[in-house]
Enzyme design. Structure first.
Site, PDB file in Angstrom:
ATOM      1  N   HIS A  72       0.853  -1.195   0.000  1.00 25.59           N
ATOM      2  CA  HIS A  72       0.000   0.000   0.000  1.00 25.59           C
ATOM      3  C   HIS A  72       0.887   1.243   0.000  1.00 25.59           C
ATOM      4  O   HIS A  72       1.799   1.361   0.807  1.00 25.59           O
ATOM      5  CB  HIS A  72      -0.896   0.045   1.242  1.00 25.59           C
ATOM      6  CG  HIS A  72      -2.005  -0.969   1.215  1.00 25.59           C
ATOM      7  ND1 HIS A  72      -3.112  -0.880   2.020  1.00 25.59           N
ATOM      8  CD2 HIS A  72      -2.183  -2.087   0.473  1.00 25.59           C
ATOM      9  CE1 HIS A  72      -3.921  -1.901   1.773  1.00 25.59           C
ATOM     10  NE2 HIS A  72      -3.375  -2.654   0.846  1.00 25.59           N
ATOM     11  N   TYR A 201      -8.457   5.279   8.426  1.00 21.30           N
ATOM     12  CA  TYR A 201      -8.493   5.634   9.856  1.00 21.30           C
ATOM     13  C   TYR A 201      -9.531   6.749  10.015  1.00 21.30           C
ATOM     14  O   TYR A 201      -9.364   7.831   9.457  1.00 21.30           O
ATOM     15  CB  TYR A 201      -7.130   6.146  10.324  1.00 21.30           C
ATOM     16  CG  TYR A 201      -6.062   5.082  10.445  1.00 21.30           C
ATOM     17  CD1 TYR A 201      -5.350   4.643   9.325  1.00 21.30           C
ATOM     18  CD2 TYR A 201      -5.742   4.521  11.675  1.00 21.30           C
ATOM     19  CE1 TYR A 201      -4.364   3.673   9.442  1.00 21.30           C
ATOM     20  CE2 TYR A 201      -4.752   3.554  11.799  1.00 21.30           C
ATOM     21  CZ  TYR A 201      -4.073   3.137  10.683  1.00 21.30           C
ATOM     22  OH  TYR A 201      -3.087   2.169  10.804  1.00 21.30           O
ATOM     23  N   PRO A 293      -2.496   0.060  19.164  1.00 22.96           N
ATOM     24  CA  PRO A 293      -2.331  -0.372  17.779  1.00 22.96           C
ATOM     25  C   PRO A 293      -2.573   0.707  16.716  1.00 22.96           C
ATOM     26  O   PRO A 293      -2.330   0.461  15.530  1.00 22.96           O
ATOM     27  CB  PRO A 293      -3.348  -1.517  17.622  1.00 22.96           C
ATOM     28  CG  PRO A 293      -4.324  -1.324  18.720  1.00 22.96           C
ATOM     29  CD  PRO A 293      -3.607  -0.645  19.834  1.00 22.96           C
ATOM     30  N   LYS A 297       2.631  -0.103  15.100  1.00 20.38           N
ATOM     31  CA  LYS A 297       4.069  -0.135  15.360  1.00 20.38           C
ATOM     32  C   LYS A 297       4.572  -1.374  16.110  1.00 20.38           C
ATOM     33  O   LYS A 297       5.769  -1.659  16.095  1.00 20.38           O
ATOM     34  CB  LYS A 297       4.482   1.096  16.197  1.00 20.38           C
ATOM     35  CG  LYS A 297       4.438   2.404  15.461  1.00 20.38           C
ATOM     36  CD  LYS A 297       5.575   2.540  14.482  1.00 20.38           C
ATOM     37  CE  LYS A 297       5.119   3.139  13.205  1.00 20.38           C
ATOM     38  NZ  LYS A 297       5.366   2.531  11.994  1.00 20.38           N
ATOM     39  N   TYR A 385       4.909   6.405  10.004  1.00 19.98           N
ATOM     40  CA  TYR A 385       4.040   5.269   9.682  1.00 19.98           C
ATOM     41  C   TYR A 385       4.787   4.198   8.882  1.00 19.98           C
ATOM     42  O   TYR A 385       4.667   2.998   9.161  1.00 19.98           O
ATOM     43  CB  TYR A 385       2.797   5.758   8.923  1.00 19.98           C
ATOM     44  CG  TYR A 385       1.685   4.742   8.886  1.00 19.98           C
ATOM     45  CD1 TYR A 385       0.827   4.576   9.966  1.00 19.98           C
ATOM     46  CD2 TYR A 385       1.506   3.928   7.766  1.00 19.98           C
ATOM     47  CE1 TYR A 385      -0.178   3.629   9.945  1.00 19.98           C
ATOM     48  CE2 TYR A 385       0.493   2.975   7.733  1.00 19.98           C
ATOM     49  CZ  TYR A 385      -0.343   2.830   8.823  1.00 19.98           C
ATOM     50  OH  TYR A 385      -1.332   1.884   8.798  1.00 19.98           O
TER      51      TYR A 385
HETATM   52  P1  RFL Z   1       4.462 -11.655  21.223  1.00 19.89           P
HETATM   53  O1  RFL Z   1       3.961 -11.671  19.848  1.00 19.89           O
HETATM   54  O2  RFL Z   1       3.489 -11.413  22.324  1.00 19.89           O
HETATM   55  O3  RFL Z   1       5.208 -13.041  21.455  1.00 19.89           O
HETATM   56  C1  RFL Z   1       5.603 -13.483  22.730  1.00 19.89           C
HETATM   57  C2  RFL Z   1       5.603 -14.994  22.736  1.00 19.89           C
HETATM   58  O4  RFL Z   1       6.111 -15.433  24.003  1.00 19.89           O
HETATM   59  C3  RFL Z   1       5.289 -16.489  24.468  1.00 19.89           C
HETATM   60  N1  RFL Z   1       5.427 -16.540  25.939  1.00 19.89           N
HETATM   61  C4  RFL Z   1       6.206 -17.416  26.597  1.00 19.89           C
HETATM   62  N2  RFL Z   1       6.983 -18.407  26.157  1.00 19.89           N
HETATM   63  C5  RFL Z   1       7.667 -19.140  27.092  1.00 19.89           C
HETATM   64  N3  RFL Z   1       7.567 -18.910  28.433  1.00 19.89           N
HETATM   65  C6  RFL Z   1       6.797 -17.899  28.899  1.00 19.89           C
HETATM   66  N4  RFL Z   1       6.715 -17.669  30.212  1.00 19.89           N
HETATM   67  C7  RFL Z   1       6.067 -17.110  27.968  1.00 19.89           C
HETATM   68  N5  RFL Z   1       5.224 -16.067  28.091  1.00 19.89           N
HETATM   69  C8  RFL Z   1       4.831 -15.725  26.847  1.00 19.89           C
HETATM   70  C9  RFL Z   1       3.908 -16.156  23.976  1.00 19.89           C
HETATM   71  O5  RFL Z   1       3.096 -17.325  23.915  1.00 19.89           O
HETATM   72  C10 RFL Z   1       4.217 -15.583  22.594  1.00 19.89           C
HETATM   73  O6  RFL Z   1       4.198 -16.560  21.579  1.00 19.89           O
HETATM   74  O7  RFL Z   1       5.637 -10.571  21.432  1.00 19.89           O
HETATM   75  P2  RFL Z   1       6.713  -9.984  20.391  1.00 19.89           P
HETATM   76  O8  RFL Z   1       7.491 -11.054  19.732  1.00 19.89           O
HETATM   77  O9  RFL Z   1       7.432  -8.937  21.160  1.00 19.89           O
HETATM   78  O10 RFL Z   1       5.849  -9.290  19.238  1.00 19.89           O
HETATM   79  C11 RFL Z   1       5.058  -8.162  19.484  1.00 19.89           C
HETATM   80  C12 RFL Z   1       3.854  -8.133  18.538  1.00 19.89           C
HETATM   81  O11 RFL Z   1       3.186  -9.375  18.609  1.00 19.89           O
HETATM   82  C13 RFL Z   1       2.878  -7.004  18.871  1.00 19.89           C
HETATM   83  O12 RFL Z   1       3.589  -5.835  19.197  1.00 19.89           O
HETATM   84  C14 RFL Z   1       1.935  -6.680  17.689  1.00 19.89           C
HETATM   85  O13 RFL Z   1       1.048  -7.730  17.435  1.00 19.89           O
HETATM   86  C15 RFL Z   1       1.160  -5.401  17.974  1.00 19.89           C
HETATM   87  N6  RFL Z   1       0.192  -5.083  16.917  1.00 19.89           N
HETATM   88  C16 RFL Z   1       0.585  -4.525  15.708  1.00 19.89           C
HETATM   89  N7  RFL Z   1       1.882  -4.293  15.461  1.00 19.89           N
HETATM   90  C17 RFL Z   1       2.269  -3.810  14.253  1.00 19.89           C
HETATM   91  O14 RFL Z   1       3.470  -3.599  14.047  1.00 19.89           O
HETATM   92  N8  RFL Z   1       1.383  -3.550  13.220  1.00 19.89           N
HETATM   93  C18 RFL Z   1       0.054  -3.767  13.394  1.00 19.89           C
HETATM   94  O15 RFL Z   1      -0.711  -3.576  12.443  1.00 19.89           O
HETATM   95  C19 RFL Z   1      -0.393  -4.234  14.679  1.00 19.89           C
HETATM   96  N9  RFL Z   1      -1.693  -4.471  14.893  1.00 19.89           N
HETATM   97  C20 RFL Z   1      -1.153  -5.381  17.103  1.00 19.89           C
HETATM   98  C21 RFL Z   1      -2.085  -5.043  16.052  1.00 19.89           C
HETATM   99  C22 RFL Z   1      -1.596  -5.994  18.255  1.00 19.89           C
HETATM  100  C23 RFL Z   1      -2.924  -6.269  18.389  1.00 19.89           C
HETATM  101  N10 RFL Z   1      -3.308  -6.909  19.594  1.00 19.89           N
HETATM  102  C24 RFL Z   1      -4.038  -8.099  19.612  1.00 19.89           C
HETATM  103  C25 RFL Z   1      -2.700  -6.498  20.841  1.00 19.89           C
HETATM  104  C26 RFL Z   1      -3.410  -5.310  16.186  1.00 19.89           C
HETATM  105  C27 RFL Z   1      -3.849  -5.911  17.362  1.00 19.89           C
HETATM  106  C28 RFL Z   1      -5.315  -6.166  17.446  1.00 19.89           C
HETATM  107  C1  PHB Z   2      -4.577  -4.621  11.154  1.00 21.68           C
HETATM  108  O1  PHB Z   2      -4.738  -4.820   9.936  1.00 21.68           O
HETATM  109  O2  PHB Z   2      -4.772  -5.503  11.999  1.00 21.68           O
HETATM  110  C2  PHB Z   2      -4.171  -3.275  11.620  1.00 21.68           C
HETATM  111  C3  PHB Z   2      -3.919  -2.282  10.693  1.00 21.68           C
HETATM  112  C4  PHB Z   2      -3.542  -1.010  11.121  1.00 21.68           C
HETATM  113  C5  PHB Z   2      -3.428  -0.755  12.475  1.00 21.68           C
HETATM  114  C6  PHB Z   2      -3.660  -1.762  13.407  1.00 21.68           C
HETATM  115  C7  PHB Z   2      -4.045  -3.021  12.978  1.00 21.68           C
HETATM  116  O3  PHB Z   2      -3.075   0.496  12.889  1.00 21.68           O
END
Ligand code: RFL
Ligand code: PHB
Length: 391
Positions: A72, A201, A293, A297, A385
């Protein structure tokens, strides 16, 4: 078991770190508390920054993303019933974002690690970290009820916000900064064609809404909700009614509706733990910091952290250098705080805050008008972004 780097958590941070170290001949063992199936099925982020995309490609794990991800070049900010495009590529010298789900990135990384005979121990329970102050730390855990220990030179705490790593740093040696927002995001997956070629957004008096995508037939949409809401309180009909109300434009645009296949509610917080290092333990990703979110980032920051950390570990093993390890926390935190500010700013500009008065609404609209009419201000949004350069 003995390895060079013990990694707790097989999320984006842990798996990417293991992959980057492997490419430089450094061994690691990854411990993950969940099953492989659960890790590969958890729905989270969708937006990859240009730097994240470049890294996946440069390290040989970008093939499927190139085929299945969608590039995009802009996003839309919608308010007052009108859309305003931010041309990300024109404002950043050609950079773009790629829509490719986080769990697809994880599938690709897990496949690459296993193909290279890497060790990922799934369903590793009750992990505890030991001897972080000395030169021979270890991680104890259980698999299928049997106690095991990984002895290593360094531990990378990549176990997310609810993991054990951050809590293994004595409270007196860490400082935590946090903001909890008085709203959540209600997220859905729907089987429908894209409503828009780019993300939307939306600032609306009923609350924020976001139109995103996953594939030509699956769309991801979110709307701001009460953090105490439950998914059961929202019927499909009521969800679509809310999206239509918030997203409608004066020229009759409406989202394309389809069957809703998944619903979840996401809490919104900002959080940073300082420093990111305690002795031989290094924190990376959500274990150390959380962003709301709105700026997309979180995943990208996790990847940026382990890029910095992998360089420091490589310099240690290749050249015996300690200086990059000593600077890891400071280097990573500079980027973390920039992303914290960006995510907080986007969140503040786009959401409805309980008890908000008309003065605040006017300020939000003034900011939105400025971002969508001033090239320097739009450039600020765009460069954050798509992701600032690593250095
Ligand atoms: P994670 O992905 O939480 O992975 C951590 C892993 O550690 C495991 N764990 C353990 N393992 C062993 N022993 C323990 N005691 C443990 N405790 C936990 C867990 O099971 C897991 O598998 O952390 P990491 O690697 O730092 O990654 C971070 C990202 O996952 C997170 O920041 C993003 O998902 C945030 N986020 C977004 N980030 C973006 O860059 N772009 C996006 O568009 C975006 N959209 C989002 C998001 C997060 C969302 N939620 C659900 C919070 C959208 C949503 C809805
Ligand atoms: C997503 O596609 O899950 C998504 C996209 C943009 C955001 C957060 C989540 O800022």
């Amino acid at each position: 078991m003995r390895t060079q780097v013990g990694i707790v958590g097989a999320g984006p941070a842990g798996l990417m770190l293991s992959h980057l170290l492997h490419l430089e001949g450094i061994e690691s063992v990854v411990l993950e508390s969940r099953s492989r199936d659960a890790v590969e099925a958890t729905l989270r982020a969708g937006v990859l920054e240009q730097g994240t995309v470049d890294l996946l490609n440069a390290t040989g794990v970008g093939t499927r993303m190139q085929r299945e991800g969608a590039v995009h070049h802009g996003i839309e900010l919608r308010f007052g019933g009108r859309g305003h495009r931010i041309d990300l590529s024109a404002l950043t010298g050609g950079k773009a974002i790629t829509l490719y789900a986080q769990h697809e990135v994880l599938k690709d990384l897990i496949a690459a690690r296993l193909a290279a005979q890497g060790t990922i121990l799934f369903e590793a329970q009750d992990a505890s970290l030991h001897d972080l102050d000395g030169s021979a730390p270890s991680i104890r855990f259980q698999i299928a009820g049997t106690g095991q220990t990984v002895h290593c030179d360094f531990i990378a705490g990549c176990d997310g916000f609810h993991g054990v790593s951050r809590l293994s740093i004595p409270e007196s040696r860490r400082t935590e900064y946090s903001r909890v927002y008085p709203f959540g995001w209600f997220g859905i997956l729907t089987r429908a064609p894209p409503s828009s070629p780019e993300l939307i957004y939306t600032h609306h008096e009923r609350g924020f809404a976001l139109v995103s995508t996953r594939s030509p037939d699956i769309q991801r949409l979110y709307f701001q909700c009460d953090p105490r809401d439950t998914v059961d309180g929202w019927s499909d009909a009521r969800i679509w009614e809310e999206f239509r109300a918030r997203l409608a434009t004066h020229d009759g645009w409406l989202p394309r509706e389809g069957p809703i296949t998944q619903k979840n509610i996401v809490a919104m917080r900002s959080f940073v733990c300082e420093p990111l290092r305690h002795g031989r333990l290094f924190l990376a990703g959500d274990a150390a910091h959380i962003v709301p979110p709105t700026g997309a980032k979180g995943l990208n920051l996790a990847v940026a952290d382990v890029r910095v950390l992998s360089r420091a570990l490589i310099a240690f093993y290749r050249e015996g250098r300690q200086d990059l390890l000593d600077r890891y926390s400071e280097t990573a935190l500079a980027r973390v705080w920039r992303a914290e500010h960006f995510s907080w700013w986007m969140t503040s500009m786009l959401h409805q805050f309980p008890g908000k008065d008309p003065f605040q609404e006017r300020l939000q609209l003034a900011e939105l008008r400025y971002v969508t009419t001033s090239r320097p201000k739009a450039t600020t949004l765009a460069e954050n972004y798509v992701g600032l350069p690593l250095e």
